[in-house]
Design a protein around this motif. Structure first.
Motif, mmCIF file in Angstrom:
data_model
loop_
_atom_site.group_PDB
_atom_site.id
_atom_site.type_symbol
_atom_site.label_atom_id
_atom_site.label_comp_id
_atom_site.label_asym_id
_atom_site.label_seq_id
_atom_site.Cartn_x
_atom_site.Cartn_y
_atom_site.Cartn_z
ATOM 1 N N TYR A 1 0.823 -1.216 0.000
ATOM 2 C CA TYR A 1 0.000 0.000 0.000
ATOM 3 C C TYR A 1 0.859 1.269 0.000
ATOM 4 O O TYR A 1 0.412 2.336 0.396
ATOM 5 C CB TYR A 1 -0.913 0.028 1.228
ATOM 6 N N SER A 2 2.076 1.123 -0.457
ATOM 7 C CA SER A 2 3.024 2.236 -0.354
ATOM 8 C C SER A 2 3.001 3.166 -1.565
ATOM 9 O O SER A 2 3.964 3.866 -1.821
ATOM 10 C CB SER A 2 4.442 1.688 -0.167
ATOM 11 N N ALA A 3 1.910 3.140 -2.335
ATOM 12 C CA ALA A 3 1.834 4.030 -3.491
ATOM 13 C C ALA A 3 2.002 5.472 -3.038
ATOM 14 O O ALA A 3 1.293 5.958 -2.164
ATOM 15 C CB ALA A 3 0.493 3.861 -4.195
ATOM 16 N N ALA A 4 2.957 6.148 -3.629
ATOM 17 C CA ALA A 4 3.286 7.501 -3.192
ATOM 18 C C ALA A 4 2.359 8.519 -3.833
ATOM 19 O O ALA A 4 1.874 8.334 -4.952
ATOM 20 C CB ALA A 4 4.735 7.823 -3.548
ATOM 21 N N VAL A 5 2.102 9.595 -3.093
ATOM 22 C CA VAL A 5 1.348 10.714 -3.643
ATOM 23 C C VAL A 5 2.268 11.506 -4.559
ATOM 24 O O VAL A 5 3.364 11.903 -4.150
ATOM 25 C CB VAL A 5 0.819 11.617 -2.514
ATOM 26 N N PRO A 6 1.898 11.715 -5.827
ATOM 27 C CA PRO A 6 2.758 12.460 -6.754
ATOM 28 C C PRO A 6 3.132 13.828 -6.187
ATOM 29 O O PRO A 6 2.342 14.470 -5.496
ATOM 30 C CB PRO A 6 1.885 12.596 -8.006
ATOM 31 N N GLU A 7 4.331 14.232 -6.486
ATOM 32 C CA GLU A 7 4.831 15.506 -5.986
ATOM 33 C C GLU A 7 3.952 16.655 -6.485
ATOM 34 O O GLU A 7 3.528 16.700 -7.635
ATOM 35 C CB GLU A 7 6.274 15.718 -6.460
ATOM 36 N N GLY A 8 3.662 17.596 -5.594
ATOM 37 C CA GLY A 8 2.866 18.763 -5.947
ATOM 38 C C GLY A 8 1.373 18.537 -5.864
ATOM 39 O O GLY A 8 0.589 19.473 -6.063
ATOM 40 N N MET A 9 0.952 17.294 -5.536
ATOM 41 C CA MET A 9 -0.477 16.989 -5.454
ATOM 42 C C MET A 9 -1.001 17.319 -4.057
ATOM 43 O O MET A 9 -0.387 16.954 -3.047
ATOM 44 C CB MET A 9 -0.715 15.508 -5.761
ATOM 45 N N ASP A 10 -2.104 18.055 -3.981
ATOM 46 C CA ASP A 10 -2.737 18.337 -2.698
ATOM 47 C C ASP A 10 -4.248 18.220 -2.855
ATOM 48 O O ASP A 10 -4.765 17.923 -3.936
ATOM 49 C CB ASP A 10 -2.341 19.718 -2.168
ATOM 50 N N ALA A 11 -4.975 18.469 -1.769
ATOM 51 C CA ALA A 11 -6.424 18.285 -1.780
ATOM 52 C C ALA A 11 -7.099 19.173 -2.816
ATOM 53 O O ALA A 11 -7.996 18.723 -3.547
ATOM 54 C CB ALA A 11 -6.991 18.558 -0.388
ATOM 55 N N ASN A 12 -6.676 20.438 -2.897
ATOM 56 C CA ASN A 12 -7.310 21.355 -3.844
ATOM 57 C C ASN A 12 -7.090 20.910 -5.289
ATOM 58 O O ASN A 12 -7.990 21.000 -6.126
ATOM 59 C CB ASN A 12 -6.775 22.776 -3.648
ATOM 60 N N THR A 13 -5.893 20.412 -5.578
ATOM 61 C CA THR A 13 -5.594 19.939 -6.931
ATOM 62 C C THR A 13 -6.501 18.772 -7.304
ATOM 63 O O THR A 13 -7.004 18.687 -8.434
ATOM 64 C CB THR A 13 -4.124 19.502 -7.034
ATOM 65 N N ILE A 14 -6.732 17.872 -6.345
ATOM 66 C CA ILE A 14 -7.581 16.704 -6.594
ATOM 67 C C ILE A 14 -9.034 17.129 -6.808
ATOM 68 O O ILE A 14 -9.718 16.633 -7.709
ATOM 69 C CB ILE A 14 -7.465 15.714 -5.419
ATOM 70 N N LEU A 15 -9.505 18.065 -5.994
ATOM 71 C CA LEU A 15 -10.874 18.559 -6.152
ATOM 72 C C LEU A 15 -11.048 19.254 -7.497
ATOM 73 O O LEU A 15 -12.075 19.081 -8.174
ATOM 74 C CB LEU A 15 -11.216 19.517 -5.014
ATOM 75 N N GLU A 16 -10.059 20.048 -7.889
ATOM 76 C CA GLU A 16 -10.116 20.736 -9.181
ATOM 77 C C GLU A 16 -10.125 19.742 -10.334
ATOM 78 O O GLU A 16 -10.838 19.926 -11.334
ATOM 79 C CB GLU A 16 -8.933 21.698 -9.316
ATOM 80 N N LYS A 17 -9.339 18.653 -10.200
ATOM 81 C CA LYS A 17 -9.307 17.623 -11.234
ATOM 82 C C LYS A 17 -10.668 16.946 -11.360
ATOM 83 O O LYS A 17 -11.142 16.654 -12.467
ATOM 84 C CB LYS A 17 -8.219 16.592 -10.922
ATOM 85 N N TYR A 18 -11.316 16.692 -10.219
ATOM 86 C CA TYR A 18 -12.642 16.078 -10.235
ATOM 87 C C TYR A 18 -13.652 16.996 -10.922
ATOM 88 O O TYR A 18 -14.439 16.554 -11.774
ATOM 89 C CB TYR A 18 -13.101 15.776 -8.807
ATOM 90 N N ILE A 19 -13.631 18.278 -10.545
ATOM 91 C CA ILE A 19 -14.572 19.239 -11.133
ATOM 92 C C ILE A 19 -14.386 19.317 -12.643
ATOM 93 O O ILE A 19 -15.356 19.344 -13.412
ATOM 94 C CB ILE A 19 -14.394 20.621 -10.468
ATOM 95 N N GLU A 20 -13.137 19.306 -13.075
ATOM 96 C CA GLU A 20 -12.851 19.353 -14.507
ATOM 97 C C GLU A 20 -13.311 18.061 -15.191
ATOM 98 O O GLU A 20 -13.847 18.084 -16.304
ATOM 99 C CB GLU A 20 -11.350 19.565 -14.728
ATOM 100 N N ALA A 21 -13.131 16.917 -14.496
ATOM 101 C CA ALA A 21 -13.464 15.615 -15.085
ATOM 102 C C ALA A 21 -14.964 15.463 -15.328
ATOM 103 O O ALA A 21 -15.381 14.792 -16.275
ATOM 104 C CB ALA A 21 -12.966 14.487 -14.187
ATOM 105 N N ILE A 22 -15.791 16.090 -14.486
ATOM 106 C CA ILE A 22 -17.235 15.900 -14.658
ATOM 107 C C ILE A 22 -17.878 16.989 -15.518
ATOM 108 O O ILE A 22 -19.083 16.929 -15.783
ATOM 109 C CB ILE A 22 -17.962 15.813 -13.302
ATOM 110 N N GLY A 23 -17.079 17.999 -15.943
ATOM 111 C CA GLY A 23 -17.671 19.000 -16.838
ATOM 112 C C GLY A 23 -17.068 20.378 -16.751
ATOM 113 O O GLY A 23 -17.277 21.214 -17.641
ATOM 114 N N GLY A 24 -16.343 20.686 -15.684
ATOM 115 C CA GLY A 24 -15.722 21.998 -15.536
ATOM 116 C C GLY A 24 -16.557 22.936 -14.685
ATOM 117 O O GLY A 24 -17.782 22.842 -14.613
ATOM 118 N N LYS A 25 -15.871 23.885 -14.029
ATOM 119 C CA LYS A 25 -16.524 24.789 -13.086
ATOM 120 C C LYS A 25 -17.629 25.618 -13.748
ATOM 121 O O LYS A 25 -18.693 25.847 -13.161
ATOM 122 C CB LYS A 25 -15.496 25.715 -12.444
ATOM 123 N N ALA A 26 -17.400 26.073 -14.979
ATOM 124 C CA ALA A 26 -18.397 26.911 -15.652
ATOM 125 C C ALA A 26 -19.704 26.151 -15.826
ATOM 126 O O ALA A 26 -20.797 26.703 -15.612
ATOM 127 C CB ALA A 26 -17.862 27.376 -17.006
#
Length: 690
Positions: free
Chosen positions: A478-503
């Motif tokens: 279970y030692s999969a590392a979190v990619p460098e520079g990745m944080d909670a906000n980045t993940i949330l932004e990626k999700y928002i973009e994946a489902i259609g984008g903020k607009a």
């Protein structure tokens, strides 16, 4: 006046009688009642079929039960052939098409079912001759059709497919495979590969080999006359060709060399399936058979047993914990004690189950426990005698298990004679903690670290790892590392973009959803509506009737459960508001208080784990960015309860991706909702929130 005097005299008499009884002492039990079971009349056909007839003219009904008492069959690389054989029997015959067969059985108000080595029928006694004829025809002249075979094969494969991520199904499969060995009939695994090996010719061969009269017993019980039964059975079952099933040998199962924990990692598990098991060699004809049953009931035979009281009532680990012991004249079987528990207490549950097994083997049970266990068995035994099938099964057991003729007549007498010492001896003989196999099926990333610290009787219990098909494997990484520079906000932004984008999401003022699931054969409907004005409505219906409804309209709201309405408290309103947002990730991003806790396996993929609050965690697929799971913990009646929502099958609606499969799991129950309709900015009205 006379009535008054009489009443006074009776009252004085009752008081006097009461005074003579010492209520501080428990009354002595009377002698065990004598059980009068009518012995069956019997005869045997030349082909080897043994027939038992029990006449019972109280009701105008008859029950027919055919049992073929063959040793267990090892199916090997064609595991599943017996299941397919059974599924194709009872669907008409070479003489009667399936639809005509079903129609006539329904017309007669009868029931007929046939398994791969059994058959059953029941009906009004006036239809007995025809029902027996239909049963015999369907059982002895099956019409094996390729088209029907393909249908049944597809159904079996679909069932196996649905079990791939079913934690309970995986646990059951691995537990028996490890206990008996995969080369034993009770431990072999039916898989997609083995089922695909089976042909229609294999089904026909299995039927010819094992559906034979050499070890067959036909029990007829009900409103019938012996001579009439003999005449009809002889007529319809004499054509059954005389044959003996093939015989083969296999190794008896044995216990583990030492007590060990076997972990099966199922990443999507929301709780752990824990089983402590060992091999037993118990037969019904053994002198200590009843002693073993009583010992098992005291340990884990119900809500008054030790395991239940410990793990549920005292510790609050589970909804229930039980144990089971099995008898079999052909093979050693297994004893097991088990529970479904929260991930956080998996290691503690293992220790508690082991300690309870050890305690009943090392310390005498109390007289009260013994008396309660006896009373439960006696009550169940007496009540079961009212059912015709019980009498049939008892008669069959006497024949097949080599029991004395008075086995059931003296049952209560022998039960009453069981002592505390007998129970302890049986527990020591049939329950083990020195060679126990502890099988834990659950989310490895949550449970392995603590399981590796489990100590019992001063020794650390070794932990071994197995896959979902009982193959030994390495410890999961279970030692999969979190990619460098990745944080909670980045993940949330990626999700928002994946489902259609903020607009796109900002343009949503309301949406509605309708989804359906199956619950014990009934349709479960979920309707949900949300707006950006803190308005929320969720209605759960069973068979069209509302069972649970929750409504929020700004700063007020209510809940209706089974017709009972309750206004929401301010605290409850705030919690509902958190869920009322169409896309809560927009709020998470704005608040900035979500934290990244690492990477975990969810299903077949790795996902980022975000801590939303002290009670809520969300998981987002590392590759797609889509949300795959939410886990919420809340306290209910003093116990921590975990609820899991799994998301999948994302589809686009009005330019936004929504999950069309939602799997909700609460405790031992799981519901798979399939979304039927989603509407964006339509289908929602202010009246929906009143």
């Amino acid at each position: 006046m006379k009535k008054y005097i009489l009443f006074t005299v009776l009252s004085l008499f009752m008081v006097a009688a009461h005074a003579q009884i010492d209520r501080s002492k428990q009354p002595k039990p009377g002698p065990a009642p004598e059980i009068n079971l009518k012995e069956p009349a019997t005869f045997e056909l030349n082909n080897g079929l043994k027939v038992l007839v029990v006449e019972n003219h109280k009701l105008p009904r008859v029950r027919i039960q055919l049992t073929i008492d063959n040793p267990p069959v090892l199916e090997g690389d064609k595991a599943g052939v017996s299941s397919l054989t059974g599924s194709m029997l009872g669907k008409g015959s070479k003489n009667i098409p399936k639809d005509d067969f079903y129609e006539e059985v329904d017309f007669l108000g009868a029931t007929i079912s046939i398994g791969n080595q059994s058959a059953f029928a029941s009906s009004l006694s006036k239809y007995f001759p025809r029902v027996l004829e239909l049963l015999a025809d369907a059982a002895l002249n099956p019409d094996f059709i390729q088209e029907e075979f393909e249908k049944e094969k597809d159904l079996l494969l679909t069932g196996l497919k649905s079990e791939e991520k079913d934690v309970s199904a995986i646990a059951d499969r691995v537990e028996v495979a490890l206990a008996y060995g995969k080369n034993h009939p009770y431990g072999e695994i039916t898989s997609e590969e083995t089922v695909n090996n089976v042909t229609l010719m294999d089904v026909e061969q299995f039927y010819r080999s094992y559906f034979v009269p050499a070890n067959a017993y036909l029990v007829v019980i009900g409103d019938v006359e012996f001579e009439n039964v003999k005449e009809l059975v002889t007529k319809y079952f004499t054509p059954w060709s005389k044959a003996v099933p093939p015989s083969f040998t296999y190794s008896d199962p044995t216990d583990a060399q030492y007590t060990q924990i076997n972990v099966v990692d199922v990443p999507n598990a929301v709780q752990s399936e824990v089983t402590v098991e060992n091999i037993t060699n118990l037969k019904m004809k053994d002198a200590d058979y009843l002693d073993a049953l009583v010992a098992n009931r005291i340990l884990g035979g119900g809500s008054q047993a030790r395991l239940f009281k410990n793990l549920r009532e005292d510790k609050g680990y589970t909804y229930g914990s039980y144990s089971g012991i099995r008898d079999n004249k052909y093979s050693p079987m297994r004893f097991n004690a088990y529970a479904q528990v929260r991930n956080a207490v998996t290691d503690s549950a293992v220790v508690q189950i082991l300690e309870e097994i050890d305690r009943i083997t090392s310390e005498p049970v109390s007289e009260e426990e013994l008396a309660n266990a006896k009373a439960k068995y006696a009550g169940s035994f007496v009540m079961a005698l009212e059912r015709p099938e019980t009498v049939a099964n008892y008669a069959l057991n006497i024949e097949t298990e080599g029991l004395p003729k008075d086995f059931y007549k003296t049952y209560l007498e022998r039960l009453d004679a069981v002592t505390v010492e007998d129970v302890q001896k049986a527990a020591q003989k049939y329950f083990s903690t020195s060679n126990a196999r502890v099988v834990v099926t659950g989310k490895g990333s949550d449970i392995i670290e603590n399981l590796e610290k489990v100590s019992f009787k001063g020794k650390t219990v070794p932990v071994l790892f197995y896959d979902k098909y009982a193959n030994k494997t390495e410890k999961p990484d279970y030692s999969a590392a979190v990619p460098e520079g990745m944080d909670a906000n980045t993940i949330l932004e990626k999700y928002i973009e994946a489902i259609g984008g903020k607009a796109k999401l900002d343009g949503v003022e309301s949406y509605s959803m309708v989804a359906e699931a199956e619950m014990q054969g009934m349709k479960l409907e979920l309707e949900m509506k949300k707006t950006t004005k803190d308005q929320f409505m969720q209605d759960v219906k069973v068979m069209g009737n509302s069972m649970s409804k929750q409504v929020l309209d700004g700063d007020s709201g209510y809940a209706v459960v089974q017709g009972q309405r309750k206004d929401l408290t301010p605290e409850e309103i705030e919690k509902v508001k958190e869920e009322s947002s169409a896309f809560p990730e927009l709020n998470y991003l704005a608040a900035g208080n979500v934290t990244l806790e690492g990477v975990e396996q969810v299903g077949d993929s790795k996902a980022y784990k975000l801590k939303i609050s002290d009670s809520k965690t969300a998981f987002y697929d590392m590759e797609t960015g889509l949300k795959v799971q939410e886990v919420t913990t809340q306290e209910v009646q003093g116990q921590q309860m975990m609820s899991t929502l799994g998301y999948g099958d994302y589809q686009e609606v009005s330019g936004i991706k929504f999950p069309f499969k939602i799997i909700q799991t609460v405790g031992p129950q799981s519901f798979e909702f399939m979304v039927k309709e989603i509407k964006v900015n339509e289908g929602v009205d202010a009246s929906d929130f009143k």
